[in-house]
Motif scaffolding. Structure first.
Motif, PDB file in Angstrom:
ATOM      1  N   HIS A 115       0.858  -1.178   0.000  1.00 62.01           N
ATOM      2  CA  HIS A 115       0.000   0.000   0.000  1.00 62.01           C
ATOM      3  C   HIS A 115       0.898   1.233   0.000  1.00 62.01           C
ATOM      4  O   HIS A 115       1.673   1.452   0.937  1.00 62.01           O
ATOM      5  N   PHE A 117       1.346   5.425  -0.487  1.00 61.15           N
ATOM      6  CA  PHE A 117       0.681   6.725  -0.399  1.00 61.15           C
ATOM      7  C   PHE A 117       1.631   7.816  -0.879  1.00 61.15           C
ATOM      8  O   PHE A 117       2.819   7.807  -0.573  1.00 61.15           O
ATOM      9  N   GLU A 128       2.185   5.727 -10.112  1.00 57.49           N
ATOM     10  CA  GLU A 128       1.159   4.889 -10.745  1.00 57.49           C
ATOM     11  C   GLU A 128       1.709   4.185 -11.976  1.00 57.49           C
ATOM     12  O   GLU A 128       1.423   2.996 -12.200  1.00 57.49           O
ATOM     13  N   PHE A 138      -1.528  -1.234  -4.068  1.00 56.81           N
ATOM     14  CA  PHE A 138      -2.608  -0.263  -4.006  1.00 56.81           C
ATOM     15  C   PHE A 138      -1.997   1.123  -3.804  1.00 56.81           C
ATOM     16  O   PHE A 138      -1.312   1.362  -2.812  1.00 56.81           O
ATOM     17  N   LYS A 140      -2.470   5.272  -3.572  1.00 56.81           N
ATOM     18  CA  LYS A 140      -3.461   6.298  -3.249  1.00 56.81           C
ATOM     19  C   LYS A 140      -2.807   7.670  -3.126  1.00 56.81           C
ATOM     20  O   LYS A 140      -1.750   7.800  -2.506  1.00 56.81           O
ATOM     21  N   GLN A 141      -3.444   8.659  -3.696  1.00 55.10           N
ATOM     22  CA  GLN A 141      -2.999  10.039  -3.526  1.00 55.10           C
ATOM     23  C   GLN A 141      -3.721  10.608  -2.320  1.00 55.10           C
ATOM     24  O   GLN A 141      -4.729  11.309  -2.433  1.00 55.10           O
ATOM     25  N   SER A 142      -3.208  10.306  -1.168  1.00 53.04           N
ATOM     26  CA  SER A 142      -3.855  10.744   0.070  1.00 53.04           C
ATOM     27  C   SER A 142      -2.833  10.812   1.197  1.00 53.04           C
ATOM     28  O   SER A 142      -1.677  10.412   1.038  1.00 53.04           O
ATOM     29  N   GLY A 147      -3.392   7.067   6.199  1.00 56.86           N
ATOM     30  CA  GLY A 147      -3.431   5.807   5.463  1.00 56.86           C
ATOM     31  C   GLY A 147      -2.848   4.659   6.253  1.00 56.86           C
ATOM     32  O   GLY A 147      -3.398   3.548   6.253  1.00 56.86           O
TER      33      GLY A 147
END
Length: 279
Positions: A115, A117, A128, A138, A140-142, A147
């Motif tokens: 995962h 971030f 990506e 996985f 994520k832009q967060s 996270g």
């Protein structure tokens, strides 16, 4: 603030310490067949081209990975890390250097999950692209701090968490520690790695105090400083806090640290390896 780009610093002395430790931790995790979860709070671009304008502008890798990549006398503990870098540069030229996701990708297996971030609008697209053919990843832009806490504990009950912020904001020092403490209270058997730069010593001293005043147990601290502490601007050293390190990591670092001081350091360089909190 989202101005920080790790491409300027890829492969420098701080990366050598951070990624050699990460390689040892992940190598250890793969010795058991059961899967594990890798979580990276500030992932960056995933992979870096050392010939591009960012890396060439600073040339920091020339005083980092470039000085040890072809050393046949490097300690055995650096083998997982150096083998990875060599595998990415098969033409014998040092052109490519992995970020922490690139290191992780080399070790995770089909039973493991990852995962990643990242908030930076440019780096998230590079990340990506890098992850397109990576199974069970996985992206994520967060907010990576949130996270991490949202994924703890992982279903497998085996996990490695890397907290690696740019420290553009001084609040990152406290956030990094508090995130690990909160995660530890939810999942006390995970392995947690917090990277930090030595810019102002009092920030590091506060991190140490925050950890020792928490419920965290079994915390190893490793630090490698190229130069003496100073009140002037600039990073003089780098370090890691490692919660629940693999049992042999301390002895491996006893080989690695003198070697890095000899190869990358100078007369002012020093290193420390401390069991900050007992098991």
């Amino acid at each position: 603030m989202l101005s920080y780009r790790h491409a300027f610093h890829a492969g420098n002395f701080a990366d050598v310490l951070k990624h050699s430790v990460l390689s040892l931790v992940l190598d250890y995790m793969t010795r058991k067949e059961k899967g594990f979860c890798y979580i990276d709070s500030h992932s960056g671009a995933g992979m870096y081209q050392l010939a591009d304008e960012y890396a060439q502008k600073t040339g920091e890798y020339k005083n980092g990975i470039a000085k040890i990549i072809n050393d046949v006398n490097a300690p055995q503990a650096l083998e997982p890390y150096l083998s990875l870098i060599n595998s990415l540069n098969l033409n014998s030229e040092l052109d490519i250097y992995p970020g922490s996701p690139g290191v992780a990708k080399a070790f995770v297996r089909r039973q493991d999950s990852s995962h990643l971030f990242e908030l930076h609008p440019s780096d998230i697209h590079h990340l990506e692209d890098f992850c397109q053919r990576w199974r069970k990843v996985f992206v994520k832009q967060s907010d990576g701090y949130k996270g991490v806490l949202g994924l703890i504990p992982p279903p497998s009950r085996r996990g490695v968490v890397l907290i690696d912020p740019p420290y553009e904001l001084k609040e990152d020092y406290q956030k990094a520690v508090s995130t690990i403490v909160k995660a530890y209270n939810k999942f006390s058997t995970g392995t947690y790695i917090v990277w930090y730069p030595v810019v102002k010593r009092h920030f590091i001293e506060q991190m140490e105090k925050d950890f020792t005043n928490s419920d965290v147990k079994n915390l190893l601290q490793v630090e490698f400083c190229l130069n003496r502490d100073t009140e002037e601007y600039g990073m003089t050293g780098t370090g890691l806090f490692i919660v629940n390190p693999p049992w042999q990591l301390a002895s491996q670092l006893e080989e690695v640290l003198p070697y890095l001081k000899d190869k990358l350091g100078n007369n002012d360089s020093k290193f420390t390896l401390t069991q900050l909190i007992a098991e």
